[in-house]
Design a protein around this motif. Structure first.
Motif, PDB file in Angstrom:
ATOM      1  N   UNK A  91       0.892  -1.167   0.000  1.00  0.00           N
ATOM      2  CA  UNK A  91       0.000   0.000   0.000  1.00  0.00           C
ATOM      3  C   UNK A  91       0.924   1.209   0.000  1.00  0.00           C
ATOM      4  N   UNK A  92       0.708   2.119  -0.954  1.00  0.00           N
ATOM      5  CA  UNK A  92       1.704   3.194  -1.048  1.00  0.00           C
ATOM      6  C   UNK A  92       1.155   4.587  -1.170  1.00  0.00           C
ATOM      7  N   UNK A  93      -0.152   4.768  -0.858  1.00  0.00           N
ATOM      8  CA  UNK A  93      -0.696   6.121  -0.941  1.00  0.00           C
ATOM      9  C   UNK A  93      -0.113   6.970   0.184  1.00  0.00           C
ATOM     10  N   UNK A  94       0.028   8.251  -0.122  1.00  0.00           N
ATOM     11  CA  UNK A  94       0.631   9.168   0.857  1.00  0.00           C
ATOM     12  C   UNK A  94      -0.062   9.080   2.217  1.00  0.00           C
ATOM     13  N   UNK A  95      -1.400   9.041   2.201  1.00  0.00           N
ATOM     14  CA  UNK A  95      -2.104   9.021   3.494  1.00  0.00           C
ATOM     15  C   UNK A  95      -1.865   7.715   4.257  1.00  0.00           C
ATOM     16  N   UNK A  96      -1.641   6.612   3.474  1.00  0.00           N
ATOM     17  CA  UNK A  96      -1.354   5.333   4.142  1.00  0.00           C
ATOM     18  C   UNK A  96       0.022   5.394   4.804  1.00  0.00           C
TER      19      UNK A  96
END
Lengths: 129, 340
Positions: A91-96
Motif C-alpha cells: 500500500x503506497x498512498x501518501x495518506x497510508x
C-alpha cells in the motif's frame, strides 16, 4: 532484553506472503541476523511471548488483526513500545504512509519499490550494525 | 376593533330586546295600560330601530363575508406554505442521503484504487525480488547469458511497476475534485524535500542537482494539495535525471514574480525536438529522442503533471533546445505574503 544477550540481532518478520517472507529471511540470514518469521499478528504475539526482537518488519494487510492495529498494540505495550517497527507494505498512498508513520513506525517501505538487499541495509543502519 | 363592536352576540342581544319591547308594547296595549296612539308611537320607534338594526346586520354580514374570504385565502396560503415546507424537508433529506451515498462511493473508489495497487504490486514484487535474489547470486553464480536474461527481466518488471504507479497516480488525479486536499500553505518545504529526495539518484549519475529555494520568511503562500504538488516536483526531477547525461546539471529554483510563485526545473539534458513540443503533455506521448535514451518511460508523467497544475489554476510551459537542455516553468497564483 534478549537482543542484548544474543550476539545476533533478532528480526521479527510479519509477512503473510510466504514467498516474499522467505526471500527476506534468506537475505537477512546471509547478513547474520536471527530471523523469526510469522504470517499474522496472532503468531507475532506468541513470538513475543517467547522473546522480544530487536526490530520488527510489519506488513499491513494481514489475516486477522491488520498491521496498523498491531502497531498501535505494540506501541501501547511498555515491553514492546521501544522496538523499532518498519512497515513493509505494497500500500503506497501518501495518506497510508502518513498513517503508518503517525502510529509510530520508524520507516515505511513500499515493497515493490525496493529489494530485500535494500531492506537489510536499512535495518543495519537503524540498528547501527 | 370594528369587528369586535359588531360582534354576533351584541346583535342577538339587540334583536332579543326589540322583540321583548314589541311584545311588551302589544301586551300593554291589550291590557289597556297605553292608548292606541302611544302604542303606534312605541311601534314606530321599534320599527325605526329595526331598520337601523337591519342596516347594521347587513354591513356586519358583508364584513363577515369579506373576513371569511380573507381567512380562506390566508388558510390556502398557509396550506401552500406548509406543502412547500414539507417538500423542502423532503428534498433536504434526499440531498443528505445523496451526499452520503456520494461520500461512500468516493471512499469506495479510493479504496478500490488502493487495493488494486496493492494487488498488482504484490505479485510483481515477488518476481522482482526473485530476479534480485538470482542477480545477487543467492542461489549460486550466474553465467553471463543467465545474468543478461535476468537483468532484462528485472528491467521489464521495474518498468511495469513504474507503469502501475503512473496509472494509479493518473487515476487519482482524474478521480475528481474530492481527491484534491487543497490547503493554504508555502510550497517551499515541499520543494526542499523533493530536491533532497532526488540527491541520491542524481549523484549516482554524477549529475549536479542544485536548489535555489528562498527563505520561508515573507514568501507568499499558495493554495495547493501538498501531496499532488510533491508528486509534480518528484516527477519533474525524475525526468530531469532520466534525460540528463552523466556529469550534467539540474537547477531547481523557486521565486516570486508578479503575483505568481514560479518554479523552474532546468536541466542540461537531451532536450525536446521542436516538432514534438505541442504533444509533450498528451497521455502516453514520449518524444522520439526520449525513447531512444530511456526505454522504460510510460508517457504519463507530464500528462499527470499538467493535469495537477491545471487543477491548481496554474500553468506549465516548456523552453527547450534539442541537445542542449530543457526548462520547465510552473507558475501558481500566490495568496499573500507571510508576515515576518
Amino acid at each position: 532484553m534478549e537482543q542484548n544477550q544474543s550476539p545476533k540481532k533478532k528480526i521479527l518478520i510479519i509477512e503473510d506472503d510466504t514467498f516474499m517472507g522467505s526471500l527476506l529471511e534468506r537475505k537477512f540470514k546471509q547478513k547474520d541476523f536471527e530471523i523469526v518469521r510469522v504470517a499474522s499478528a496472532d503468531e507475532a504475539r506468541k513470538a513475543f511471548e517467547a522473546g522480544l526482537a530487536s526490530l520488527v518488519l510489519l506488513d499491513i494487510i494481514l489475516p486477522g488483526t491488520d498491521g496498523i492495529t498491531f502497531l498501535k498494540e505494540l506501541k501501547l505495550n511498555p515491553q514492546t513500545k521501544n522496538i523499532p517497527v518498519i512497515i513493509t507494505s505494497n500500500l503506497g498512498k501518501e495518506e497510508e504512509i502518513e498513517k503508518g508513520m503517525a502510529e509510530g513506525a520508524i520507516d515505511y517501505i513500499v515493497k515493490a519499490h525496493t529489494t530485500p538487499g535494500e531492506i537489510v541495509q536499512k535495518v543495519e543502519t537503524i540498528l547501527g550494525k | 376593533m370594528e369587528k369586535e363592536k359588531n360582534s354576533p352576540s351584541k346583535f342577538a342581544l339587540v334583536w332579543f330586546l326589540q322583540i321583548f319591547f314589541a311584545a311588551a308594547g302589544g301586551a300593554l296595549f291589550f291590557l289597556k295600560y297605553i292608548s292606541a296612539a302611544e302604542a303606534i308611537a312605541f311601534l314606530a320607534v321599534l320599527l325605526t330601530n329595526s331598520v337601523l338594526f337591519a342596516i347594521l346586520f347587513h354591513n356586519f354580514r358583508r364584513e363577515a363575508e369579506s373576513f371569511g374570504a380573507e381567512t380562506e385565502q390566508k388558510s390556502r396560503k398557509i396550506d401552500e406554505f406548509d406543502k412547500i415546507t414539507r417538500q423542502l424537508v423532503k428534498r433536504d433529506l434526499e440531498l443528505a442521503r445523496a451526499n452520503q451515498k456520494l461520500a461512500e462511493l468516493d471512499v469506495a473508489k479510493s479504496d478500490f484504487v488502493s487495493v488494486a495497487a496493492h494487488q498488482l504490486r504484490t505479485p510483481l514484487t515477488g518476481i522482482k525480488w526473485s530476479y534480485t535474489a538470482l542477480l545477487d547470486s543467492d542461489t549460486g553464480p550466474l553465467n553471463a547469458d543467465q545474468k543478461e536474461i535476468v537483468e532484462k527481466g528485472l528491467s521489464q518488471i521495474t518498468s511495469t511497476i513504474e507503469l502501475i504507479n503512473d496509472l494509479l497516480n493518473v487515476a487519482h488525479v482524474e478521480e475528481g475534485k474530492a481527491e484534491f486536499n487543497i490547503k493554504r500553505q508555502s510550497l517551499l518545504p515541499i520543494a526542499r524535500k523533493a530536491v533532497g529526495d532526488k540527491k541520491i539518484i542524481a549523484g549516482e549519475k554524477k549529475i549536479t542537482l542544485s536548489a535555489n529555494i528562498p527563505d520561508d520568511d515573507g514568501f507568499p503562500e499558495v493554495s495547493i494539495d501538498p501531496e499532488k504538488i510533491g508528486l509534480v516536483f518528484a516527477n519533474m526531477l525524475d525526468n530531469a535525471v532520466k534525460y540528463t547525461p552523466k556529469g550534467g546539471r539540474i537547477d531547481f529554483s523557486v521565486n516570486q514574480e508578479q503575483g505568481l510563485v514560479k518554479i523552474v526545473i532546468q536541466d542540461s539534458g537531451i532536450g525536446i525536438p521542436k516538432s514534438q513540443k505541442d504533444r509533450l503533455f498528451s497521455k502516453f506521448f514520449r518524444a522520439a529522442n526520449a525513447v531512444s535514451v530511456q526505454t522504460d518511460g510510460t508517457g504519463l508523467g507530464l500528462y499527470m503533471v499538467k493535469k495537477i497544475i491545471d487543477r491548481h489554476g496554474g500553468h506549465i510551459t516548456v523552453d527547450s533546445v534539442e541537445g542542449k537542455g530543457t526548462a520547465f516553468i510552473i507558475t501558481l497564483p500566490e495568496i499573500s505574503a507571510k508576515k515576518k
